[in-house]
Write a protein that holds these residues in place. Structure first.
Motif, mmCIF file in Angstrom:
data_model
loop_
_atom_site.group_PDB
_atom_site.id
_atom_site.type_symbol
_atom_site.label_atom_id
_atom_site.label_comp_id
_atom_site.label_asym_id
_atom_site.label_seq_id
_atom_site.Cartn_x
_atom_site.Cartn_y
_atom_site.Cartn_z
ATOM 1 N N TYR A 1 0.817 3.514 -3.907
ATOM 2 C CA TYR A 1 0.682 2.498 -2.862
ATOM 3 C C TYR A 1 -0.547 2.774 -1.998
ATOM 4 O O TYR A 1 -1.297 1.843 -1.668
ATOM 5 C CB TYR A 1 1.933 2.476 -1.991
ATOM 6 N N THR B 1 5.974 3.815 3.666
ATOM 7 C CA THR B 1 4.899 2.860 3.397
ATOM 8 C C THR B 1 4.424 2.201 4.690
ATOM 9 O O THR B 1 3.242 1.879 4.826
ATOM 10 C CB THR B 1 5.369 1.786 2.398
ATOM 11 N N ASP C 1 0.630 2.086 5.933
ATOM 12 C CA ASP C 1 -0.009 0.844 6.392
ATOM 13 C C ASP C 1 -0.614 1.033 7.787
ATOM 14 O O ASP C 1 -1.732 0.582 8.059
ATOM 15 C CB ASP C 1 1.010 -0.293 6.433
ATOM 16 N N ALA D 1 4.362 6.647 -3.321
ATOM 17 C CA ALA D 1 3.575 6.564 -2.082
ATOM 18 C C ALA D 1 2.085 6.703 -2.376
ATOM 19 O O ALA D 1 1.262 5.999 -1.778
ATOM 20 C CB ALA D 1 4.023 7.641 -1.096
#
Length: 278
Positions: A198, A166, A170, A195
């Protein structure tokens, strides 16, 4: 979409919310599209690795009174004779023949080039472009990323699981990424599903290559293009997903105006360094 038996089955399943077990049955039916109209519910259950009542519930979920009604419908829209080609092949040849069928299904899917062309535009526009593939799909992601770096200015391979995944999503988003390409093959790691969920929460458009339109990652993909895997050997074979990855590379190159110049620059440098044995 072509008018093949597999394509007609796919259209029959589209728009239905299927459970994981029902997705497994649907995937099996697409792979054995020519034979399914002639199978009993017990035979289909054995092929899909589910219980016979699960097949009955699956037929009801599609809007039929039961499996006989579903099979009657399939006989009306499918070829009149089941395939018999497997008898003359040994188990290794059967695995190869199954992959040939998977490639044929992919060819039928690509008769409508619009999904691939859309994916190419999405991937070309993302700077950087994160490419995700874990476990069985890591080689597909790595192969795509290897070639993509020759034409795309910033490709980031995400092939390691763990808490850093993650963080790397990001990082790509902060750097300007607008999309993520995922290769998802069975068995599907829970971490891949998480994932993708997210990534979409962070505003990334998710393009996925998966073994089936009913794969667990489908719910977290903005654009999913299926390419079946072979299951006849101890370990799955993935010729169709690999080829689809190359097709996506081609589509991406079409939307990268400097792709050809980058390739020529690489070739010139490789020659100067004596990188390859001619």
């Amino acid at each position: 979409m072509s008018d093949s038996p597999a394509a007609r089955l796919q259209q029959l399943f589209d728009g239905h919310r299927l459970t994981p077990t029902q997705r497994r049955i649907a995937h099996c039916m697409v792979r054995r599209a020519a034979d399914v109209p002639f199978l009993s519910s017990v035979e289909l259950a054995e092929l899909a690795g589910v219980s016979q009542p699960s097949v009955t519930r699956f037929a009801v979920a599609l809007g039929f009174d039961g499996y006989p009604a579903l099979r009657k419908h399939l006989r009306e829209v499918a070829p009149t004779e089941p395939s018999r080609g497997e008898d003359k092949y040994n188990e290794y040849q059967q695995a190869v023949q199954a992959e040939i069928e998977n490639l044929k299904h992919l060819s039928e899917l690509l008769a409508d080039p619009r999904p691939v062309e859309e994916a190419g535009r999405i991937l070309a526009a993302s700077r950087p472009l994160p490419v995700l593939g874990l476990r069985a799909a890591s080689s597909q992601a790595r192969g795509f990323a290897y070639f993509a770096t020759k034409v795309h200015p910033d490709v980031r391979l995400l092939d390691e699981s763990g808490s850093m995944l993650t963080d790397r999503i990001d990082g790509a988003r902060r750097a300007g990424a607008s999309a993520l390409l995922c290769f998802a093959l069975p068995r599907h790691p829970r971490e891949v599903v998480d994932a993708l969920a997210y990534a979409r929460e962070q505003g990334l458009t998710v393009v996925t290559v998966a073994d089936s339109a009913f794969a667990p990652v489908a719910a977290h993909s903005d654009l999913l293009i299926p390419a079946a895997v072979g299951t006849g050997l101890a370990f799955d074979t993935a010729c169709a997903p690999m080829l689809l990855g190359r097709v996506l590379l081609e589509a991406m190159c079409d939307d990268l105006p400097d792709a050809q110049a980058r390739l020529e620059e690489f070739d010139a440098k490789a020659a100067a360094r004596g990188l390859f044995v001619e």
